[in-house]
Design a protein around this motif. Structure first.
Motif, PDB file in Angstrom:
ATOM      1  N   TRP A 167      -3.249  16.010  -6.777  1.00  0.00           N
ATOM      2  CA  TRP A 167      -2.863  14.610  -6.628  1.00  0.00           C
ATOM      3  C   TRP A 167      -4.066  13.730  -6.342  1.00  0.00           C
TER       4      TRP A 167
ATOM      5  N   TYR B 123      -4.399  10.703  -8.711  1.00  0.00           N
ATOM      6  CA  TYR B 123      -4.155   9.379  -8.128  1.00  0.00           C
ATOM      7  C   TYR B 123      -5.296   8.986  -7.186  1.00  0.00           C
TER       8      TYR B 123
ATOM      9  N   GLN C  31      -6.734   6.304  -6.477  1.00  0.00           N
ATOM     10  CA  GLN C  31      -6.581   5.026  -5.791  1.00  0.00           C
ATOM     11  C   GLN C  31      -5.617   5.103  -4.610  1.00  0.00           C
ATOM     12  N   CYS C  32      -4.990   6.255  -4.429  1.00  0.00           N
ATOM     13  CA  CYS C  32      -3.912   6.379  -3.460  1.00  0.00           C
ATOM     14  C   CYS C  32      -4.257   7.390  -2.362  1.00  0.00           C
ATOM     15  N   PRO C  33      -4.006   7.053  -1.090  1.00  0.00           N
ATOM     16  CA  PRO C  33      -4.188   8.057  -0.038  1.00  0.00           C
ATOM     17  C   PRO C  33      -3.190   9.212  -0.252  1.00  0.00           C
ATOM     18  N   ILE C  34      -3.688  10.428  -0.098  1.00  0.00           N
ATOM     19  CA  ILE C  34      -2.862  11.617  -0.305  1.00  0.00           C
ATOM     20  C   ILE C  34      -2.720  12.354   1.021  1.00  0.00           C
TER      21      ILE C  34
ATOM     22  N   ARG D   1       0.860  -1.187   0.000  1.00  0.00           N
ATOM     23  CA  ARG D   1       0.000   0.000   0.000  1.00  0.00           C
ATOM     24  C   ARG D   1       0.893   1.232   0.000  1.00  0.00           C
ATOM     25  N   LEU D   2       0.544   2.197  -0.845  1.00  0.00           N
ATOM     26  CA  LEU D   2       1.356   3.385  -1.021  1.00  0.00           C
ATOM     27  C   LEU D   2       0.529   4.620  -0.722  1.00  0.00           C
ATOM     28  N   ALA D   3       1.120   5.595  -0.058  1.00  0.00           N
ATOM     29  CA  ALA D   3       0.502   6.903   0.168  1.00  0.00           C
ATOM     30  C   ALA D   3       1.453   7.954  -0.388  1.00  0.00           C
ATOM     31  N   LEU D   4       0.904   8.987  -0.987  1.00  0.00           N
ATOM     32  CA  LEU D   4       1.709  10.096  -1.507  1.00  0.00           C
ATOM     33  C   LEU D   4       1.533  11.293  -0.598  1.00  0.00           C
TER      34      LEU D   4
END
Length: 180
Positions: free
Chosen positions: A27, A31, A33-36, A2-5
């Protein structure tokens, strides 16, 4: 994995006018699908709260037990009481954002009856009268027919005589066939 930006301006401390928090919203669109989040190097709550308002779900802030400790970042890091204030401010920001649903808030119900407007007759009207806009006045308090219902009753025929300054209700009108 799992990735967060997290958006971050690598200035220590970061001047608030250089925080560029709109990147968070960009962002989030780019993105989905990604937690920011936002890695905050400013010396105030403002940038973190703006990031939360734009949708950031992670806030990173430098932490210290004392601003006088040796090291390059302790002087602008948050101590425990500042961190507590930040968390409270973030929770309050989340609360004030509410939802996109428009509707009556729980604390508005107490004044709804006196604050909302309804349809009332301007003058006495006889049974059989066809309602025109000039027959109606919109005023407080609320009544059986809210002000936004005016288009619904224009051109309708009164079932009974109505006195002046009387709140109108759907039951006061005949249906299309002449009677309900």
């Amino acid at each position: 994995v799992r990735l967060a930006l997290l958006h971050c301006v690598s200035a220590y401390p970061c001047p608030v006018e250089q925080a560029n928090i709109r990147i968070v919203a960009q962002w989030m669109r780019r993105y989905p699908q990604c937690p920011i989040g936002y890695s905050d190097h400013t010396t105030t709550h403002t940038a973190a709260l703006a990031a939360v308002a734009l949708g950031a779900c992670i806030i990173e802030k430098h932490f210290t037990l004392s601003h006088t400790l040796p090291g390059w970042d302790h002087f602008f890091s948050y101590n425990p009481s500042q961190f507590k204030e930040l968390v409270q401010a973030i929770r309050e920001t989340e609360a004030v954002l509410g939802s996109e649903r428009i509707g009556l808030q729980p604390d508005e119900t107490a004044i709804e009856a006196i604050a909302r407007r309804a349809l009332y007759t301007r003058t006495e009207l006889p049974a059989g009268h066809v309602i025109q806009e000039s027959d109606i006045v919109i005023r407080r308090p609320t009544g059986p027919l809210a002000a936004d219902q005016l288009p619904r009753i224009l051109g309708k025929t009164l079932r009974r005589a109505i006195s002046a300054e009387q709140a109108l209700a759907l039951e006061d009108f005949l249906d299309r066939e002449g009677d309900v």
